[in-house]
Structures are given as structure tokens and as C-alpha cells.
Design an enzyme around this catalytic site. Structure first.
Site, PDB file in Angstrom:
ATOM      1  N   LYS A   1      42.219 -83.789  13.235  1.00 41.53           N
ATOM      2  CA  LYS A   1      41.914 -84.520  14.472  1.00 41.53           C
ATOM      3  C   LYS A   1      40.485 -85.046  14.440  1.00 41.53           C
ATOM      4  O   LYS A   1      39.547 -84.310  14.137  1.00 41.53           O
ATOM      5  CB  LYS A   1      42.083 -83.609  15.697  1.00 41.53           C
ATOM      6  CG  LYS A   1      43.509 -83.453  16.160  1.00 41.53           C
ATOM      7  CD  LYS A   1      43.605 -82.581  17.400  1.00 41.53           C
ATOM      8  CE  LYS A   1      43.376 -83.358  18.672  1.00 41.53           C
ATOM      9  NZ  LYS A   1      43.597 -82.511  19.875  1.00 41.53           N
ATOM     10  N   LEU A   2      40.375 -86.316  14.761  1.00 39.94           N
ATOM     11  CA  LEU A   2      39.084 -86.991  14.812  1.00 39.94           C
ATOM     12  C   LEU A   2      39.005 -87.814  16.093  1.00 39.94           C
ATOM     13  O   LEU A   2      40.009 -88.367  16.539  1.00 39.94           O
ATOM     14  CB  LEU A   2      38.930 -87.941  13.618  1.00 39.94           C
ATOM     15  CG  LEU A   2      38.905 -87.311  12.226  1.00 39.94           C
ATOM     16  CD1 LEU A   2      39.402 -88.301  11.190  1.00 39.94           C
ATOM     17  CD2 LEU A   2      37.493 -86.848  11.888  1.00 39.94           C
TER      18      LEU A   2
END
Length: 318
Positions: free
Chosen positions: A132-133
């Protein structure tokens, strides 16, 4: 009649937005997502004390420097919680890169590699992990490089069409467009109440979904950040929806009939040329809601990461 949650499952992949293993066992989602706030919350569950102890001991074995130990323990704890969740869900776990790296492409890629390596050392292949970014320009560019390496990404804190388009053009595996936080902003800004069908967050996700399908993008759309079950029901048919335990409980206790609202396109048309960085930044900047909510989301995740590190520092120093 099947309850509302069971009616949803055949048309939309249900993902649990929690680090609470007992909740995941109860609702049997396909996947699960975590973030720094959920990791902080999970770390306070007594049953997780062994996972914290393991992370502390591992961090001490890696370095004698306290600051490095704190960072390592945080990464290992996030992975330890992910490992427990992967014992339950058949699909994937999303594990988030430190929000403080949201404007640093190189550091984000390095952190992603570290998380993937920690999972690998525990026997988990990268095919079960989503990194996740935050959907900053730097986060999207980091995801583009990671995807080219075969590391799939989940781009989060997504509030605008500009972010969604850039993610698709970068070949990102999955996006998490937020619903409830968009509604929060519009209610505060306008003073109005919105029906589920008119909910600005629902309208945003529907628009993104339709654009992706119409232009043949393979990026998965996973609606996130819900305030009520009405939003979820309006997005029936979305590729995936990630839902917290309280709303999963509400859906499982409801018999509201589900009608598929989002449908794949019957034909596709060519997409526009890819956005430049300047074009992305201008279009994003034109949306005050998205600018405000992205900045706020990054700050809040960073605050909770800091709180977690204070707890880990105390454990490491004891």
C-alpha cells in the site's frame, strides 16, 4: 433470503478493513487490508502481545542502534499481523509503506522491498501481498516500478479522478478510492445531507469504475472508507469493497436486497495519452477536497505510526 453481506459476495469481492483477526474469522472475507492506524489499534489487543514480542526480539537481533530497532520492529510487527491474517483469508493482505515516505519514490520502493523480503522469510510469496502506497505522484511512480518487478500495489488515500487516471496509466494492480472521507468533506463544506445514490464519494467511485471499464484498464477498483451501509449497497458490483468490522456486522444482520449497480462496459474505447507530472499536479490541485483529504490522510497515518513507535521504543528500552 440470504443476508445482505452474503448477497454482495457473488458480485463484489469483500475485503476486511481491519487488523482484528477475530473479526476476520467471523466474516470470512477474501482479502484484508491494514494501515498504520489499524496496526496501532491491533497492537493494543492483548492476544497480539506475542507478535509484538517477536518483532522486538527480531529488531534487537538486526541492529544495536535504537532508532533502527524502532523502524525494524514497526516493519516486522506489520508483517507479523499480516502473517496471522493470511492464515485465515484465502487471498491477499495489503501492508502499507510508512506514510512519511509518501513524497519519496526511492525510499518507498526500498521499504516495499523490505516488507516483501520479511514476508518471503516467513514463507509467503509476493503474490499474496499488496504493497500500500499513498496516491501521491511519487507513490504512483514508485508503484509503477514495483509493478514492473512483479510486486503488486494498492494505491490508497485516493480522492480524485486525476489520481485514479494516473494509477491506471502506471499499471497499478489496485486502487482504493475513498468514499466516506469524501462525504465528510462535502457535508462540512455545503452543510447538506446526501442520499446514498447522491453521496459524492459514491459518485466518485462510480465514475472511476466506469472510466476504467470503458477504457479497458485492468486496475482493480476497491471502494474504501465507508460511513454507512447505504454507500456499500450503492456500489454493489464494484470489483472489491474493503469494509470495517462494524459495517460488516451491520450487513450480516440486514436483509436489504442487493441490486448490482456497477456493471462492466460492453465495449471499450482507447484511452487518452498518459498524463504528465505537470498535468497530474495541475488537475489534482484543481480539486480542493482531494488536496485537503490526501494531506490530512498522510498526516494522520504518520501520527499513528509515531504513536506505534513510541510504544515500540518503550518495549525496546525496557
Amino acid at each position: 433470503m440470504a443476508n445482505t453481506l452474503e448477497q454482495l459476495k457473488p458480485i463484489t469481492t469483500i475485503v476486511a478493513d481491519t487488523g482484528d483477526i477475530e473479526a476476520i474469522k467471523r466474516y470470512q472475507p477474501e482479502d484484508a487490508t491494514t494501515n498504520p492506524s489499524l496496526i496501532l489499534k491491533a497492537s493494543q489487543i492483548p492476544e497480539y502481545s506475542d507478535l509484538i514480542e517477536n518483532a522486538i526480539n527480531w529488531a534487537k537481533s538486526q541492529s544495536d542502534d535504537l532508532e533502527q530497532q524502532i523502524e525494524d520492529a514497526g516493519d516486522k510487527l506489520a508483517v507479523n499481523i499480516g502473517l496471522e491474517i493470511l492464515k485465515i483469508v484465502p487471498g491477499r493482505i495489503s501492508t502499507e509503506v510508512d506514510a512519511r515516505l509518501s513524497f519519496d519514490k526511492t525510499a518507498s520502493i526500498a521499504k516495499a522491498h523490505k516488507l516483501i523480503q520479511l514476508y518471503k522469510e516467513a514463507g509467503i510469496d509476493k503474490s499474496r501481498i499488496l504493497i500500500k502506497l499513498a496516491s501521491t505522484w511519487e507513490g504512483i511512480c514508485a508503484a509503477k516500478e514495483l509493478e514492473q518487478e512483479g510486486i503488486n500495489c494498492n494505491l490508497t488515500l485516493l480522492f480524485s479522478f486525476a489520481q485514479a487516471r494516473a494509477c491506471a496509466e502506471a499499471g497499478v494492480y489496485l486502487i482504493s478510492p475513498f468514499v466516506g472521507r469524501i462525504l465528510d468533506w462535502y457535508k462540512k463544506d455545503t452543510g447538506l445531507e446526501y442520499s446514498a445514490a447522491e453521496d459524492p464519494g459514491v459518485v466518485s467511485v462510480t465514475s472511476i469504475y466506469n472510466y476504467y471499464k470503458r477504457h479497458g484498464f485492468n486496475t482493480v477498483v476497491m471502494g474504501a472508507s465507508f460511513r454507512n451501509t447505504g454507500e456499500i449497497i450503492e456500489l454493489a458490483g464494484c470489483d472489491r469493497l474493503t469494509i470495517g468490522p462494524a459495517l460488516l456486522e451491520e450487513l450480516s444482520n440486514s436483509n436489504t436486497p442487493i441490486i448490482q449497480k456497477l456493471l462492466p462496459a460492453t465495449e471499450t474505447i482507447a484511452a487518452q495519452p498518459a498524463m504528465s507530472e505537470a498535468q497530474f499536479r495541475w488537475e489534482f490541485n484543481e480539486d480542493p477536497m482531494a488536496v485537503e483529504k490526501l494531506a490530512e490522510g498522510i498526516r494522520n497515518f504518520a501520527v499513528d505510526q509515531g504513536k506505534l513507535e513510541v510504544m515500540l521504543k518503550a518495549e525496546l528500552s525496557s
